[in-house]
Design an enzyme around this catalytic site. Sequence first.
Site, PDB file in Angstrom:
ATOM      1  N   HIS A 126      68.260 -43.444  64.629  1.00  0.00           N
ATOM      2  CA  HIS A 126      67.558 -41.990  64.707  1.00  0.00           C
ATOM      3  C   HIS A 126      67.789 -41.351  63.417  1.00  0.00           C
ATOM      4  O   HIS A 126      66.969 -40.454  63.325  1.00  0.00           O
ATOM      5  CB  HIS A 126      68.310 -41.238  65.833  1.00  0.00           C
ATOM      6  CG  HIS A 126      69.746 -41.012  65.692  1.00  0.00           C
ATOM      7  ND1 HIS A 126      70.812 -41.739  65.961  1.00  0.00           N
ATOM      8  CD2 HIS A 126      70.467 -39.747  64.983  1.00  0.00           C
ATOM      9  CE1 HIS A 126      71.956 -41.272  65.617  1.00  0.00           C
ATOM     10  NE2 HIS A 126      71.752 -40.068  65.169  1.00  0.00           N
ATOM     11  N   GLU A 152      73.614 -33.513  65.086  1.00  0.00           N
ATOM     12  CA  GLU A 152      74.385 -33.845  63.963  1.00  0.00           C
ATOM     13  C   GLU A 152      74.573 -32.909  62.764  1.00  0.00           C
ATOM     14  O   GLU A 152      75.401 -32.632  62.189  1.00  0.00           O
ATOM     15  CB  GLU A 152      73.783 -35.328  63.551  1.00  0.00           C
ATOM     16  CG  GLU A 152      74.037 -36.293  64.396  1.00  0.00           C
ATOM     17  CD  GLU A 152      73.834 -37.787  63.996  1.00  0.00           C
ATOM     18  OE1 GLU A 152      73.430 -37.955  62.698  1.00  0.00           O
ATOM     19  OE2 GLU A 152      74.284 -38.591  64.723  1.00  0.00           O
TER      20      GLU A 152
END
Length: 165
Positions: A126, A152
Amino acid sequence: YFDYFESPIGPLLLVADAHGLTCIGLPRRGLAQAQPEDAKHSPAKLRGAQKQFDEYFAGTRHAFELPLHPHGTPFQLEVWGALLAIPYGETASYADIARRIKRPAAVRAVGAANGANPLAIVVPCHRVIGSDGDLTGYGGGLPAKRWLLAHERRHAPRTTLVLEP
């Protein structure tokens, strides 16, 4: 062995053999992927992986420490190894990965290997984006990719610069 894990992006299918995780199946259209016919349902065998996923989705785990046993070609394994070097909260392009594995002309092949990654999230496909910064395809869909990248970025460790007088 297999079990399902409820995540913020939908149900993940976790599959392992005696050597480690072999597959993390992303949800498709919000539905869990089907387990392999020959796999035995065993939540106990996947408890450690589930604990690390809980920590990842809570924002407290930035790297997985799990035994992995992906099946792929030597080239795919090389690309997937390079994906593990992309830092949490950051991105790299397909061209960056091709250069990292010393095959700068293999950008399309890197894209194909990235798309065949059986260990999504743990092997962070990703985090791979187009050279122009655009998000590109993702097995779990672009909304899931956007969510993972934003998650993240929110939880990435911050470096504090301390200047002494």
